[in-house]
Scaffold this active site. Structure first.
Site, PDB file in Angstrom:
ATOM      1  N   ASP A 110     -61.995  -2.911  44.364  1.00  0.00           N
ATOM      2  CA  ASP A 110     -61.028  -3.952  44.004  1.00  0.00           C
ATOM      3  C   ASP A 110     -60.356  -4.503  45.266  1.00  0.00           C
ATOM      4  OD1 ASP A 110     -59.458  -1.764  44.528  1.00  0.00           O
ATOM      5  OD2 ASP A 110     -58.357  -1.812  42.634  1.00  0.00           O
ATOM      6  N   SER A 111     -60.760  -3.964  46.441  1.00  0.00           N
ATOM      7  CA  SER A 111     -60.351  -4.585  47.712  1.00  0.00           C
ATOM      8  C   SER A 111     -60.909  -6.007  47.799  1.00  0.00           C
ATOM      9  CB  SER A 111     -60.829  -3.752  48.904  1.00  0.00           C
ATOM     10  OG  SER A 111     -62.201  -3.426  48.766  1.00  0.00           O
ATOM     11  N   ASP A 148     -65.021  -0.570  40.898  1.00  0.00           N
ATOM     12  CA  ASP A 148     -63.627  -0.235  40.600  1.00  0.00           C
ATOM     13  C   ASP A 148     -63.194  -0.832  39.266  1.00  0.00           C
ATOM     14  OD1 ASP A 148     -62.368   1.427  42.455  1.00  0.00           O
ATOM     15  OD2 ASP A 148     -62.045  -0.215  43.880  1.00  0.00           O
ATOM     16  N   LYS A 181     -65.119   3.564  39.168  1.00  0.00           N
ATOM     17  CA  LYS A 181     -64.106   4.346  39.874  1.00  0.00           C
ATOM     18  C   LYS A 181     -62.750   3.961  39.332  1.00  0.00           C
ATOM     19  CE  LYS A 181     -62.894   3.567  44.453  1.00  0.00           C
ATOM     20  NZ  LYS A 181     -61.482   3.194  44.353  1.00  0.00           N
ATOM     21  N   GLU A 217     -58.285   5.009  39.695  1.00  0.00           N
ATOM     22  CA  GLU A 217     -57.273   5.680  40.514  1.00  0.00           C
ATOM     23  C   GLU A 217     -56.384   6.567  39.658  1.00  0.00           C
ATOM     24  OE1 GLU A 217     -55.096   2.718  42.757  1.00  0.00           O
ATOM     25  OE2 GLU A 217     -56.935   1.911  43.668  1.00  0.00           O
ATOM     26  N   GLU A 219     -57.947   8.797  49.965  1.00  0.00           N
ATOM     27  CA  GLU A 219     -57.573   7.726  50.886  1.00  0.00           C
ATOM     28  C   GLU A 219     -56.305   8.079  51.650  1.00  0.00           C
ATOM     29  OE1 GLU A 219     -57.721   3.810  49.212  1.00  0.00           O
ATOM     30  OE2 GLU A 219     -56.762   2.872  50.961  1.00  0.00           O
TER      31      GLU A 219
END
Ligand code: KIV
Length: 271
Positions: free
Chosen positions: A51-52, A90, A120, A122, A189
């Protein structure tokens, strides 16, 4: 060390085997067809459609604005380019936190519409039900702990996480839980290298670090950062392999000069 170039598809089991035999996992981000094709051909193990993309491709300050449909657009472009790498996508902010049913339908939409190989998300125990429900549909899930950019407004800063003992203990506990829930791998991270190594030694699933030192099972970087396309971003953990900001800028300037001076196109460059 030789890079694997033969086309043998990377699966979640392959990653597990790599951890067992101590072979490091190389992961990079991609958001478009052309970049993904070059990365896949180079022999990367995992491509993360991160999602960057919200920052790198769309210019947002955070990862929060990117939508599920936009992630699917990026992911499907990457999947079309990929012959060997495992492609993980993401789940964007807001697509899995509300409840596990929504998490499952977001993950299914990604898998169906992009052709990716897993998702993925978080967080630790707060996303337990979402992870377990996604897994019931046979969709591999990668966890992400430490600095989790979707929570930037809670953290207030992009600084190193889990430096204090209490947060470090919570992170270790969450890592063990993610393994128990059934995640096939975990991204850590921006945490201290010693803690990341301890996590990697305490769980059997591969741990892939970004700013988490060399004691983990693999590394991930944002491709545009490691290519030096973003000259304003230079955290300590980033190794730049090229200075594309400068070389692309020079190429663009030369093109402008050539067009304006009528040097381009030459006689050979026309029909
Ligand atoms: O979105 C992303 O690119 C990521 C990596 C930094 C791990 O989550």
């Amino acid at each position: 060390m030789s890079v694997h170039r033969e086309i043998k598809k990377v699966t979640t089991n392959v990653l597990l085997e790599m951890k067992k035999r101590g072979e490091k996992i190389a992961m990079l981000t991609a958001y478009d067809y052309t970049m993904a094709k070059i990365i896949d051909s180079a022999g990367i193990d995992v491509i993360l459609v991160g999602d960057s993309a919200s920052n790198v491709m769309a210019g947002h300050e955070t990862t929060l604005p990117i939508t599920l449909d936009q992630m699917i657009y990026h992911a499907s472009s990457v999947v079309r380019a990929t012959k060997r790498s495992l492609v993980i996508v993401d789940l964007p902010f807001g697509s899995y936190q509300a409840n596990s049913k929504e998490a499952l339908s977001s993950a299914i939409k990604i898998m169906k519409e992009s052709g990716a190989h897993g998702v993925k998300l978080e967080g630790g125990k707060e996303v337990k039900e979402s992870i377990e429900r996604i897994l019931t549909a046979g969709i591999p899930v990668m966890g992400h702990l430490g600095l989790t950019p979707q929570s930037i407004y809670k953290f207030g800063t992009y600084t190193v996480r889990a430096k204090e003992e209490e947060e470090a203990e919570r992170l270790m506990e969450d890592a063990k839980l993610l393994e128990q829930y059934g995640c096939f791998a975990l991204v850590l991270e921006k945490i201290p290298a010693s803690l990341a190594q301890k996590v990697s030694e305490s769980i059997s699933i591969p741990v892939i670090g970004i700013g988490a030192g060399g004691g983990v099972d693999g590394q991930v970087l944002v491709t545009h950062d490691m290519l030096g396309m973003n000259h304003e971003f230079s955290p300590r953990f980033l190794r730049r392999y090229l200075n594309l900001y400068e070389s692309m800028g020079n190429a663009f300037e030369q093109y402008i000069i050539d067009v304006k001076s009528r040097d381009f196109p030459s006689d050979k460059e026309q029909y």
